[in-house]
Design a protein around this motif. Structure first.
Motif, PDB file in Angstrom:
ATOM      1  N   LEU A 359     -85.913 -27.121  41.716  1.00  0.00           N
ATOM      2  CA  LEU A 359     -84.605 -27.234  42.348  1.00  0.00           C
ATOM      3  C   LEU A 359     -84.600 -28.323  43.416  1.00  0.00           C
ATOM      4  O   LEU A 359     -83.648 -29.121  43.526  1.00  0.00           O
ATOM      5  N   PHE A 360     -85.683 -28.406  44.216  1.00  0.00           N
ATOM      6  CA  PHE A 360     -85.793 -29.452  45.231  1.00  0.00           C
ATOM      7  C   PHE A 360     -85.832 -30.832  44.594  1.00  0.00           C
ATOM      8  O   PHE A 360     -85.144 -31.760  45.040  1.00  0.00           O
ATOM      9  N   MET A 362     -84.634 -31.750  41.742  1.00  0.00           N
ATOM     10  CA  MET A 362     -83.329 -32.072  41.175  1.00  0.00           C
ATOM     11  C   MET A 362     -82.352 -32.541  42.253  1.00  0.00           C
ATOM     12  O   MET A 362     -81.462 -33.364  41.991  1.00  0.00           O
ATOM     13  N   SER A 363     -82.506 -32.046  43.479  1.00  0.00           N
ATOM     14  CA  SER A 363     -81.587 -32.442  44.547  1.00  0.00           C
ATOM     15  C   SER A 363     -81.912 -33.803  45.133  1.00  0.00           C
ATOM     16  O   SER A 363     -81.025 -34.526  45.580  1.00  0.00           O
ATOM     17  N   VAL A 364     -83.198 -34.191  45.157  1.00  0.00           N
ATOM     18  CA  VAL A 364     -83.565 -35.468  45.777  1.00  0.00           C
ATOM     19  C   VAL A 364     -83.695 -36.597  44.763  1.00  0.00           C
ATOM     20  O   VAL A 364     -83.605 -37.778  45.137  1.00  0.00           O
ATOM     21  N   PRO A 366     -81.664 -37.858  42.485  1.00  0.00           N
ATOM     22  CA  PRO A 366     -80.551 -38.817  42.357  1.00  0.00           C
ATOM     23  C   PRO A 366     -80.484 -39.853  43.462  1.00  0.00           C
ATOM     24  O   PRO A 366     -79.899 -40.923  43.260  1.00  0.00           O
TER      25      PRO A 366
END
Length: 374
Positions: A359-360, A362-364, A366
């Motif tokens: 999850l981390f 996937m957030s950073v 982009p």
């Protein structure tokens, strides 16, 4: 003693000990220790010593009649087929080792050492009678096709002594047991969906074996067995039509709604014998997870992603956990020359950290300048 050992060239094999025992105060127990071996066909041609050519798994259980409960534990591990490791099934005699659990045939009988989280067994099972070869000189038919057969011998009327442990309590016990050793290449008949078996140590010293394979509707597809008297050199084998199991009483599990026979009348050339469960509720306390083969199959990498997606879960996270759990024991074996195995607790603990890490990322991801890199 070669046939007491493992036969890894054949598909399936087990050493199956069941018995009953009493402590000094009269407290009664049932017990069971089983080691299984299963050949993995897809790895037989691999040359690597890390190839999992066999699966070894074991199950142990104690029925405490006074406490009204069935306790059980299990173990499973890969085995490359090479001797001398912590996971091993000797080819020369009965000597089974699996994650600290052992069953070894010695001069004074079978020695078992089982230590689980809530139970333990340290037992000696001493033969009091010769081996009993089942079927035609040890080849036992298991279906209408002659190829549906197994090599099969029994050790009835074993004198048992030792210690049973439950939740820190230890009980010095004595009793009787029956051991079956069976191995086969054949699969069961496709219509055989159930298997009933009993081995009776009769009070006069006789040994009575009876089994039947059932169709989906409960009718008998095949049956067999034997009777050997206390002084007989040979056993009298039963033909399929000479044996019949008659269910007298059933019990329905409040947890699953499944209906189980818990009392039978056995009709055979030895006469009529009634068999009844002393603890009906023990059936319900034996969950599917105690079946080591099924438990191992839950974590097969090829299928788990489809199952997780079907339930609306995160297939990527679960596949990462399973892949790590599969590869980690191989890395440890390659670097440290020792075998380990992982089970459900490992996968449960690892699922959440890997999910949070993904999850981390996937957030950073982009906002990282990866597109500008040359």
């Amino acid at each position: 003693p070669r046939d007491h050992g493992a036969h890894p060239d054949l598909r399936t094999e087990w050493w199956y000990l069941t018995g009953h025992a009493q402590a000094a105060g009269g407290r009664a127990f049932g017990f069971q220790v089983t080691f299984f071996r299963s050949r993995v066909d897809g790895t037989q041609a691999m040359g690597s010593r890390l190839a999992a050519r066999q699966l070894l798994f074991a199950h142990a259980a104690i029925t405490d009649l006074q406490g009204g409960r069935l306790w059980h534990d299990e173990r499973i591990a890969r085995w490359n087929g090479l001797p001398g490791g912590p996971t091993d099934a000797s080819l020369t005699d009965t000597a089974l080792r699996l994650q600290g659990w052992t069953m070894v045939r010695q001069e004074r009988g079978y020695e078992m050492a089982i230590a689980g989280d809530t139970l333990s067994l340290a037992l000696n099972a001493r033969p009091t009678q010769p081996l009993l070869l089942q079927g035609a000189a040890g080849l036992s038919r298991k279906g209408p096709d002659p190829a549906q057969a197994s090599y099969y011998y029994s050790q009835p009327q074993l004198a048992v002594a030792g210690t049973l442990g439950l939740q820190g309590q230890r009980f010095e016990v004595q009793g009787r047991a029956w051991l079956d050793h069976e191995w086969s290449e054949a699969l069961l008949h496709p219509d055989a969906l159930g298997w009933d078996w009993t081995g009776m140590n009769l009070a006069d010293g006789s040994a009575l074996t009876a089994f039947q394979l059932r169709r989906a509707d409960g009718s008998a597809l095949w049956a067999g067995g034997s009777l050997r008297g206390p002084g007989d050199a040979m056993a009298r084998m039963f033909a399929p039509g000479e044996l019949r199991f008659e269910a007298l009483r059933h019990w329905t599990s409040p947890q699953t709604g499944a209906r189980y026979p818990v009392e039978w009348r056995l009709h055979s050339p030895a006469g009529r014998h009634t068999v009844r469960a002393l603890l009906d509720a023990g059936v319900a306390r034996l969950p599917l997870a105690c079946r080591p083969g099924i438990n191992a199959a839950r974590f097969l990498y090829a299928d788990i992603g489809h199952e997780v997606l079907r339930r609306g879960g995160d297939s990527v996270r679960q596949r990462a956990v399973v892949l790590l759990g599969t590869v980690f024991p191989l890395i440890v074996e390659a670097l440290q020359d020792r075998q380990i195995a992982v089970g459900a607790p490992f996968f449960d603990r690892l699922g959440m950290p890997i999910g949070i890490t993904l999850l981390f990322l996937m957030s950073v991801a982009p906002v990282l300048p990866w597109r500008k890199a040359s």
